[in-house]
Design a protein around this motif. Structure first.
Motif, short mmCIF file in Angstrom:
data_model
loop_
_atom_site.label_atom_id
_atom_site.label_comp_id
_atom_site.label_asym_id
_atom_site.label_seq_id
_atom_site.Cartn_x
_atom_site.Cartn_y
_atom_site.Cartn_z
N SER A 1 0.86 -1.17 0.00
CA SER A 1 0.00 0.00 0.00
C SER A 1 0.90 1.23 0.00
O SER A 1 2.13 1.12 0.16
CB SER A 1 -0.89 0.00 1.24
N GLU A 2 0.31 2.40 -0.16
CA GLU A 2 1.12 3.62 -0.16
C GLU A 2 1.83 3.79 1.18
O GLU A 2 3.00 4.18 1.23
CB GLU A 2 0.23 4.83 -0.43
N LYS A 3 1.14 3.48 2.27
CA LYS A 3 1.72 3.59 3.60
C LYS A 3 2.88 2.61 3.76
O LYS A 3 3.95 2.96 4.29
CB LYS A 3 0.67 3.32 4.67
N GLU A 4 2.69 1.37 3.29
CA GLU A 4 3.74 0.36 3.40
C GLU A 4 4.95 0.73 2.55
O GLU A 4 6.10 0.51 2.97
CB GLU A 4 3.19 -1.00 2.99
N ALA A 5 4.70 1.29 1.38
CA ALA A 5 5.81 1.71 0.51
C ALA A 5 6.62 2.82 1.18
O ALA A 5 7.86 2.83 1.12
CB ALA A 5 5.27 2.20 -0.83
N ASN A 6 5.93 3.73 1.87
CA ASN A 6 6.62 4.80 2.58
C ASN A 6 7.45 4.25 3.73
O ASN A 6 8.58 4.71 3.97
CB ASN A 6 5.61 5.82 3.11
N ILE A 7 6.90 3.28 4.46
CA ILE A 7 7.63 2.65 5.57
C ILE A 7 8.89 1.98 5.05
O ILE A 7 9.99 2.13 5.60
CB ILE A 7 6.74 1.62 6.30
N PHE A 8 8.75 1.22 3.96
CA PHE A 8 9.86 0.50 3.37
C PHE A 8 10.95 1.46 2.89
O PHE A 8 12.13 1.29 3.21
CB PHE A 8 9.36 -0.36 2.20
N ASN A 9 10.55 2.46 2.11
CA ASN A 9 11.52 3.40 1.55
C ASN A 9 12.22 4.22 2.62
O ASN A 9 13.44 4.45 2.55
CB ASN A 9 10.82 4.33 0.55
N THR A 10 11.47 4.65 3.62
CA THR A 10 12.06 5.44 4.71
C THR A 10 13.08 4.61 5.47
O THR A 10 14.17 5.10 5.81
CB THR A 10 10.97 5.94 5.67
N TYR A 11 12.74 3.36 5.75
CA TYR A 11 13.65 2.48 6.48
C TYR A 11 14.95 2.28 5.70
O TYR A 11 16.05 2.39 6.26
CB TYR A 11 12.99 1.12 6.73
#
Length: 269
Positions: free
Chosen positions: A66-76
């Motif tokens: 999801s957009e939220k999961e993609a942000n979590i992954f990329n930020t990490y």
């Protein structure tokens, strides 16, 4: 009598002052320490939560994020690469003279149209990544067949280092992938000296056996013989001249010359 009273008053005042200083130093200082420890604890909790969230995402296909999961992954990952970049820079500042301080001609594959750069390290998925960049170069099928046994040389011909590298590096997405040294050495030993009885590798194996094996100097090369050969070679200071399949990674890529955008590990791919 009055003198004794004055002396007692002075002693009481000194005691009060000492108690006040003790209180400020121990109690209020202790509170400050506890507050600092509390802040660090909160930071650790946040990092742990981010780690847990990231680990859970590894069980999913990135296309399903999801957009939220993609942000979590990329930020990490961005934070991880930042920490690694800082660690590498700190090591270079302390021990830079021991590492590669020059830009070797064949150390970087530079895809100018896509603003992408890659430092290939043998036995660290370099053939796979060379294939990716060869495909980006629109090489013909005939060229791919001709250079199939020398992909790393071919891809560097296709994507040479530009003369203005210093000017464009910071606008380039640069990638370097490393591997645990023992895993890399084990791979080189297994694939080059055991599984592939090519003439060059067979001759090298025999040379090592004759030097390090007692008794009959023939047969398969043992791991301890190969390790002894590598250690002796390193002790002679031949870091830059070792075979590129086991040349130390810190002299293959210009870690102390340029910061890379992405510092990845083969074990994470």
């Amino acid at each position: 009598m009055s003198r004794n009273l004055s002396k007692r008053i002075v002693n009481v005042l000194i005691f009060i002052i000492v108690c006040f200083i003790f209180h400020k130093t121990v109690f209020e200082g202790g509170i400050l320490v506890l507050e600092l420890k509390s802040v660090e604890s909160v930071k650790q909790i946040i990092v742990q939560k981010e780690e847990m969230a990231f680990q859970q995402l590894l069980y999913k296909n990135t296309s399903d994020f999801s957009e939220k999961e993609a942000n979590i992954f990329n930020t990490y990952k961005e934070n991880q690469y930042k920490r690694r970049r800082e660690n590498v820079r700190a090591i270079c500042n302390s021990f830079g003279s021991r590492f590669e301080m020059n830009m070797r001609k064949n150390s970087i594959i530079f895809d100018a149209p896509d603003s992408a750069a890659y430092c290939p390290i043998a036995k660290v998925a370099s053939s796979t990544w060379s294939d990716h960049f060869i495909n980006l170069s629109n090489a013909t099928e005939k060229e791919k067949r001709i250079w199939s046994q020398a992909k790393q040389n071919f891809v560097q011909m296709k994507w040479p280092i530009p003369s203005n590298l210093e000017d464009v590096w910071n606008q380039t997405t640069s990638i370097v992938i490393v591997r645990h040294p023992m895993s890399r050495i084990a791979s080189a030993y297994s694939e080059k000296l055991i599984r592939q009885p090519a003439k060059h590798w067979g001759a090298l194996s025999q040379k090592i056996i004759e030097k390090y094996r007692e008794g009959i100097g023939s047969g398969k090369l043992y791991p301890n013989e190969f390790i002894s050969f590598l250690l002796d070679d390193l002790q002679q200071g031949n870091h830059h001249n070792q075979d590129h399949h086991w040349r130390p990674q810190y002299v293959v890529c210009p870690f102390c010359v340029h910061n890379f955008t992405i510092y990845s590990k083969m074990e994470e791919l």
